[in-house]
Design a protein around this motif. Structure first.
Motif, PDB file in Angstrom:
ATOM      1  N   GLN A 136      -2.848  -3.625  -6.621  1.00  0.00           N
ATOM      2  CA  GLN A 136      -2.852  -2.217  -6.226  1.00  0.00           C
ATOM      3  C   GLN A 136      -2.210  -1.382  -7.446  1.00  0.00           C
TER       4      GLN A 136
ATOM      5  N   ALA B 121       1.721   1.639  -3.388  1.00  0.00           N
ATOM      6  CA  ALA B 121       0.617   2.207  -4.257  1.00  0.00           C
ATOM      7  C   ALA B 121       0.227   3.845  -4.162  1.00  0.00           C
TER       8      ALA B 121
ATOM      9  N   ALA C  80       0.828  -1.271   0.063  1.00  0.00           N
ATOM     10  CA  ALA C  80      -0.007   0.028  -0.170  1.00  0.00           C
ATOM     11  C   ALA C  80       1.144   1.173   0.085  1.00  0.00           C
TER      12      ALA C  80
END
Ligand code: NIG
Ligand code: FE
Length: 406
Positions: free
Chosen positions: A307, A277, A274
């Motif tokens: 992602q 991303a 994440a």
């Protein structure tokens, strides 16, 4: 009035690598027009504007791709590590050898002892292997000097290669690669790096980015953070060798510093994807090192894909962990070993590799991009990553200058 241009490439299929329409951004029966080192048209032949080209090149139904981009190499070095390859195959690990003073440090000794012309000749021979396969842009790291003079020498050699060969070179200062033997204390080495080596490199204008090796046998996240902060003071973007052999959290740290890329990442926790991303950081996959070191831990490809983190692929060409001078082989390895699709892999050595170097005018075929183009006699783009050592380009244009091949 029709516009003049330097060259028109016609009777070609285009793998533009743009994210529109067909896979690979493909255009069948296309044409590309070049003027002043840039692409001024890339698209269907039927929509070609009225142009007066100085040269027309008939591509005979072949495929045009962007010139290939190897966004992670250490191709300037002296010596070789075949002896360590033998040791490893007799049971020693890469980390054992490094801790015993071999590994990166053995290449440092050889590189310090080599003069600039020896380093240049050895690097040129390796770079030519990449160029033969259609590479038009390469990143080259320092990191086998680990003292100011030798780091500067490596970077000068890297820049000189671009003066003399048809290639764009982006240089990266990797002073934080290993602890040199004259510094028993890694904190003091990092202080020296930040107060002496990095200022000298930056003031000489020899680096386009700054890299670190964040690892148990490299440097801690706190030490890497010091290097990133110092790089920022010189306006240099950062990148990192992170999560190659263990997970220290180097990738998340690098993203906080808006790194251009995080490289290796076999041990990256899928939960940390994440962080990538949410930044513009590219995930650079180095399957050659995974292959050559016989690693088992796979990078978190599914999470990166889900992602939509851009993935690049590079050779990591170096004497210790990836003595592999073939970007198309690395692209094949990314498919076979890491499960990338051929399209993902080709994006990894074109458009996404450009992003990993902060280049927004390379890696695609579109008007306005640099005219870095390779012509291949293949039936479809996947052919390039399917076979090993099957293909060489028939012609390559580097910033508009053409080099015809057999
Ligand atoms: O990218 N990880 C650190 N650096 C290189 C290896 C360099 C060497 O072993 O000489 C790499 O794998
Ligand atoms: Fe590397």
């Amino acid at each position: 009035m029709p516009q003049t241009c330097d060259a028109l490439l016609e009777n070609a299929n285009l793998a533009t690598m743009l994210r529109v329409g067909q896979p690979y951004g493909a255009v069948h029966d296309g044409a590309v027009a070049i003027a002043g080192g840039s692409i001024i048209y890339a698209g269907p032949r039927a929509d070609l504007p009225d142009l007066v080209p100085a040269v027309v090149h008939n591509c005979q139904g072949g495929w045009l791709t962007p010139g290939l981009i190897d966004c992670h190499t250490h191709l300037v070095f002296a010596g070789n590590r075949a002896g360590e390859f033998e040791q490893r195959l007799n049971g020693a690990s890469y980390e054992d050898i490094a801790r015993a003073g071999g590994g990166i440090i053995s290449t440092v000794k050889a590189t310090r002892a080599a003069d600039e012309s020896e380093l240049y000749d050895a690097a040129r021979a390796r770079l030519l292997r990449l160029l033969e396969e259609g590479v038009t842009t390469v990143e080259i790291k320092s990191g086998y000097g680990l003292d100011t003079q030798t780091e500067l020498r490596m970077l000068r050699v890297a820049r000189q290669l671009a003066q003399e060969l048809p290639v764009t070179v982006k240089t990266t200062f990797l002073g934080a690669h290993a602890l040199p033997p004259e510094f028993p204390d890694s904190d003091r080495y990092i202080d020296y790096l930040c107060s002496d080596m990095l200022p000298a490199v930056a003031e000489a204008g020899l680096a386009d980015a700054v890299d670190v090796f964040c690892e148990g046998i490299g440097f801690s996240t706190a030490q890497c953070e010091k290097v990133f902060t110092a790089a920022g003071q010189y306006g240099l973007p950062v990148k990192g060798h992170v999560e190659q052999l263990s997970n220290l959290g180097g990738a998340v740290l690098a993203c906080r510093y808006n790194a251009l890329s995080v490289d290796h990442i076999e041990y990256l926790d899928p939960a940390d994807v994440a962080a990538l991303a949410q930044s513009a950081t590219v995930a650079v996959l180095l399957p050659g090192a995974f292959y050559f070191l016989g690693e088992k831990q796979l990078p978190p490809i599914a999470a990166l894909r889900e992602q939509a983190v851009p993935m690049a692929v590079a050779t990591d060409l170096n004497p210790g962990s990836s003595p592999i001078a073939s970007l198309l082989f690395a692209a094949n390895q990314a498919c076979v070993l890491f499960g990338l699709t051929p399209e993902e892999s080709l994006r990894g050595i074109s458009c996404n590799a450009a992003s990993a170097l902060g280049l927004n005018n390379k890696g695609v075929l579109q008007a306005g991009a640099d005219a870095d183009i390779a012509l291949w006699h293949i039936d479809q783009p996947a052919d390039l990553v399917y076979g090993v050592n099957f293909h060489r380009p028939q012609a390559v244009w580097q910033e508009g200058k053409c080099d015809y091949r057999s």
